[in-house]
Design a protein around this motif. Structure first.
Motif: not given
Length: 330
Positions: A181-193, A237-245
């Motif tokens: 596993i190279v990298c992973s991430a999750m973000q939650t924006y509960s205004q959309g709950a 996705v851009a941030s995830l790809l950056q983490q994975a170089s």
């Protein structure tokens, strides 16, 4: 510690016996012929006949073990990674263990639920447990019955969903192996709950209190989810790809949560995902909630669209509203 030397040892899938075509869904929803296919792109999906969620999960788990060349006795932990539950208590994982005939095994069994992202979340969390040595081999099972909670008055969302189960076995990769596993991430924006929910069944709207039937049925504002997701996902996705170089062109296959086909196409264009890169099983499966990502992964392995060392992006959204992703070398 983003990089984890963890690999998928085997995968499995189970689809219920009852096949529901788009034409049959047109009749069930009382809409003109061709409406369901046009709106959802789902040509067929499966609904449970006499299967339970734990039985489906057990079938998928047994196949994953077989593909891995393992027996249940080789498993240290069983985690159900589903968005729906068979019953509030006990955990669905314990019911899957029983359905597998392993009710005297003592293998720890519990649930991880982040709705449609449950498999990805479970894979992420348990990979750290494998890396630390707490568990050596973990069985992850996503088993979903969407059909019982559909609100048939909400035709566009009802047209999307199907039932089914998928499972994978994960374990440590040897140092010389490319799997990780190279990298992973999750973000939650509960205004959309409120955009995707079932209000009834918990302590807020308990089954024993006087609640309208609609509280126990699925509610989804698909347009609202799409608007939020299309705003959040590109940066995520851009941030995830950056983490994975790496760049999107370096990803061999993208396995998304199989939500709305139209939304998937629009977001894919926005993210620069080519048709060749996209694992798209919605037409034959529908949206199977958390089972959709491991189902897509299982089909990709079965169809040899990926091989050991292939770089894969798992990506999705879920109620919450959450976005999640993982880049791994299969």
């Amino acid at each position: 510690m983003q990089i984890r030397k963890v690999k998928i040892l085997g995968s499995g899938k189970y689809m219920p016996k009852r096949v529901i075509t788009a034409r049959e869904m047109d009749e069930l929803l009382d809409v003109p012929a061709g409406w369901v296919e046009k709106k959802s792109d789902v040509l067929q999906r499966h609904f449970v006949e006499d299967e339970t969620a734990s039985q489906m999960g057990a079938f998928a788990a047994q196949e994953a073990l077989k593909q891995a060349g393992l027996a249940f006795s080789d498993i240290d932990c069983l985690v159900c990674t589903s968005g729906t539950m068979e019953q509030p208590i006990p955990s669905t994982a314990s019911l899957i263990q029983r359905a597998m005939g392993e009710d005297h095994s003592g293998v720890p069994s519990f649930d991880i639920n982040s709705t449609c992202l449950s498999f990805l979340t479970g894979f992420d969390v348990m990979s750290y447990m494998v890396t630390s040595g707490r568990y050596r081999r973990v069985l992850l099972v996503a088993t979903e019955i969407a059909s019982v909670g559909l609100n048939w008055a909400h035709k566009e969302s009802a047209a999307l969903f199907g039932d089914g189960a998928a499972a994978v076995v994960i374990g440590p990769a040897e140092e010389q192996e490319s799997s990780r596993i190279v990298c992973s991430a999750m973000q939650t924006y509960s205004q959309g709950a409120h955009l995707s929910q079932i209000r009834g069944g918990g302590t807020g709207a308990h089954a024993l209190t006087e609640q309208e039937e609609a509280a126990f049925l699925f509610e989804m504002d698909g347009q609202g989810i799409y608007k939020m997701a299309s705003r959040i996902l590109p940066g995520f996705v851009a941030s995830l790809l950056q983490q994975a170089s790496c760049a999107m062109k370096d990803i061999q296959l993208v396995v998304p949560h199989q939500g709305s086909a139209m939304a998937m196409r629009l977001i894919s264009r926005k993210l620069g995902i080519s048709q060749e890169q996209l694992m798209f099983i919605t037409p034959t499966h529908g949206n199977t909630i958390a089972a959709s990502i491991p189902m897509g992964l299982h089909e990709a392995i079965r169809e040899r669209r990926i091989e050991r060392g292939s770089r894969v992006l798992l990506l999705g959204t879920s109620a919450g509203l959450s976005v999640g992703g993982m880049i791994l070398d299969y």
